[in-house]
Design a protein around this motif. Structure first.
Motif, short mmCIF file in Angstrom:
data_model
loop_
_atom_site.label_atom_id
_atom_site.label_comp_id
_atom_site.label_asym_id
_atom_site.label_seq_id
_atom_site.Cartn_x
_atom_site.Cartn_y
_atom_site.Cartn_z
N GLY A 1 0.79 -1.22 0.00
CA GLY A 1 0.00 0.00 0.00
C GLY A 1 0.82 1.28 0.00
N ARG A 2 2.06 1.22 -0.45
CA ARG A 2 2.90 2.41 -0.44
C ARG A 2 2.59 3.32 -1.62
NH1 ARG A 2 8.78 -0.43 0.83
NH2 ARG A 2 8.31 -1.07 3.00
N PRO A 3 2.62 4.62 -1.41
CA PRO A 3 2.43 5.55 -2.53
C PRO A 3 3.73 5.68 -3.34
CG PRO A 3 2.81 6.78 -0.53
CD PRO A 3 2.76 5.32 -0.12
N TYR A 4 3.62 6.24 -4.53
CA TYR A 4 4.82 6.45 -5.36
C TYR A 4 4.76 7.83 -6.00
CZ TYR A 4 2.22 5.62 -9.75
OH TYR A 4 1.36 5.71 -10.82
N TRP A 5 5.94 8.29 -6.44
CA TRP A 5 6.04 9.60 -7.10
C TRP A 5 5.65 9.41 -8.55
CZ3 TRP A 5 6.58 14.29 -5.04
CH2 TRP A 5 6.80 15.37 -5.92
N SER A 6 4.46 9.83 -8.91
CA SER A 6 3.89 9.50 -10.22
C SER A 6 4.04 10.61 -11.25
CB SER A 6 2.40 9.19 -10.07
OG SER A 6 1.69 10.33 -9.62
N HIS B 1 -0.68 8.11 -4.94
CA HIS B 1 0.37 8.94 -5.52
C HIS B 1 0.86 9.94 -4.46
CE1 HIS B 1 -2.47 8.23 -9.10
NE2 HIS B 1 -1.51 7.32 -9.15
N LEU B 2 2.15 10.12 -4.40
CA LEU B 2 2.68 11.17 -3.53
C LEU B 2 2.25 12.52 -4.10
CD1 LEU B 2 6.27 9.77 -2.92
CD2 LEU B 2 4.51 10.10 -1.17
N PRO B 3 1.63 13.38 -3.31
CA PRO B 3 1.15 14.68 -3.84
C PRO B 3 2.32 15.62 -4.13
CG PRO B 3 0.84 14.57 -1.47
CD PRO B 3 1.31 13.20 -1.89
N PRO B 4 2.14 16.55 -5.06
CA PRO B 4 3.22 17.48 -5.41
C PRO B 4 3.76 18.26 -4.22
CG PRO B 4 1.45 17.58 -7.04
CD PRO B 4 0.95 16.73 -5.92
N TRP B 5 2.88 18.59 -3.24
CA TRP B 5 3.34 19.38 -2.11
C TRP B 5 4.32 18.62 -1.22
CZ3 TRP B 5 2.29 16.87 2.30
CH2 TRP B 5 1.16 16.05 2.38
N ALA C 1 9.76 14.13 -0.03
CA ALA C 1 10.06 12.97 -0.87
C ALA C 1 11.52 12.95 -1.30
CB ALA C 1 9.15 12.98 -2.11
N ARG C 2 12.17 14.10 -1.34
CA ARG C 2 13.57 14.15 -1.75
C ARG C 2 14.49 13.46 -0.75
NH1 ARG C 2 14.79 20.18 -3.87
NH2 ARG C 2 16.82 19.26 -4.32
N LEU C 3 13.98 13.09 0.40
CA LEU C 3 14.78 12.33 1.35
C LEU C 3 15.06 10.92 0.84
CD1 LEU C 3 13.05 13.37 4.71
CD2 LEU C 3 15.24 14.18 3.80
N PHE C 4 14.19 10.41 -0.06
CA PHE C 4 14.40 9.05 -0.56
C PHE C 4 14.24 8.94 -2.08
CE2 PHE C 4 10.12 9.65 1.06
CZ PHE C 4 9.30 9.21 0.04
N ALA D 1 17.02 13.80 -9.84
CA ALA D 1 17.03 13.41 -11.25
C ALA D 1 15.76 12.65 -11.63
CB ALA D 1 18.26 12.55 -11.55
N HIS D 2 15.26 11.80 -10.74
CA HIS D 2 14.03 11.05 -11.04
C HIS D 2 12.84 12.00 -11.14
CE1 HIS D 2 11.06 7.87 -11.08
NE2 HIS D 2 10.47 8.41 -10.04
N MET D 3 12.77 12.95 -10.23
CA MET D 3 11.67 13.92 -10.28
C MET D 3 11.72 14.72 -11.58
SD MET D 3 11.47 15.32 -6.37
CE MET D 3 11.02 14.23 -5.00
#
Length: 274
Positions: A139-144, A204-208, A213-216, A220-222
């Protein structure tokens, strides 16, 4: 046929492909292709420029020393968006510079060479996709990224076929593309994958949450997820090559079937779009 980067996911795919007589003896450079996917958190872009440059020179020496009649250099289709005017900042800017430098390097080398720019890779050999399957199960969210931000994608099997198909003398000096039919967003691709592994509504991880999220997740991925590409597949494509999976729906169905070959019922094909 010889390969620089044989012990990578794409290397195992290419090594298993049938080789036509016209491509016999060619050398294929896959260095850097582990980064060519949106399925990792960006760590594969760490030290990418130096790794790509050194690996490309190594491939050029291997092709020359083995007397290869052709060098096929696997490159990155996302640079097409930059050439069409998309702006990128550091660290992705350094990666784009290295990609283009290495393309020019192989095309100016002593062995006849061509460049094949591949879409972002996915497929049954992807360890990152298996990790996503576990994460979705938990159930983990992801940076979409945004649903409207399109990227070029390509199934690993289609990538292997395109690289071998490009190893023809008449392609020397050319830069060509291998992507599936139409650019679609990472969110669209991964939500469809989540549905196939039993997660109908992935989070989905929200934009805010970007700074947290940059902790993990690497910057470059973003940047990759936010880099929007023209909707139409870029050209020129590899002559004579057509993707076996022209949309991600069929490609995802294939990889699920490859993971579960003994399943009584193959996965239902979900609509590719809409």
């Amino acid at each position: 046929m010889s390969i620089t980067g044989l012990h990578t996911e794409l290397g195992s795919i290419v090594a298993d492909q049938p080789v036509p007589a016209a491509a016999a003896g060619a050398h294929i450079n896959l260095v850097g292709q582990q980064a060519n996917t949106l399925l990792h958190d960006g760590h594969a872009w760490d030290d990418f420029a130096s790794t790509l440059r050194a690996g490309t020179r190594r491939a050029m020496r291997a092709a020359r020393d083995s007397g290869a009649p052709m060098l096929v250099h696997a490159s990155f289709a996302f640079v097409h968006a930059v050439e069409q005017g998309a702006r990128v900042g550091p660290p992705l800017r350094a990666a784009v510079r290295a990609v283009r430098e290495c393309e020019a390097l192989v095309l100016s080398g002593p062995v006849p060479a061509c460049v094949v720019r591949l879409g972002y890779l996915y497929g049954p050999a992807s360890a990152d996709l298996r990790a996503y399957r576990i994460a979705f199960g938990l159930g983990r969210p992801y940076w979409s990224g945004a649903a409207s931000t399109r990227q070029y994608h390509l199934h690993q099997l289609d990538a292997g076929a395109a690289l071998i198909g490009a190893a023809q003398p008449q392609n020397a000096g050319r830069i060509m593309y291998a992507t599936d039919g139409t650019a679609v967003s990472f969110r669209q691709l991964m939500d469809a994958f989540a549905q196939r592994v039993g997660r109908p509504s992935p989070w989905h991880l929200p934009p805010w949450s970007r700074w947290l999220a940059r902790l993990f997740i690497r910057e470059a991925h973003m940047q990759q997820v936010a880099l929007c590409m023209p909707r139409r597949a870029p050209t020129p494509r590899v002559p004579g090559w057509r993707p076996r999976f022209p949309d991600y729906g069929g490609g995802l169905d294939q990889l699920i079937q490859a993971w579960h070959p003994d399943a009584q019922d193959p996965p239902a094909h979900l609509p590719a779009r809409g």
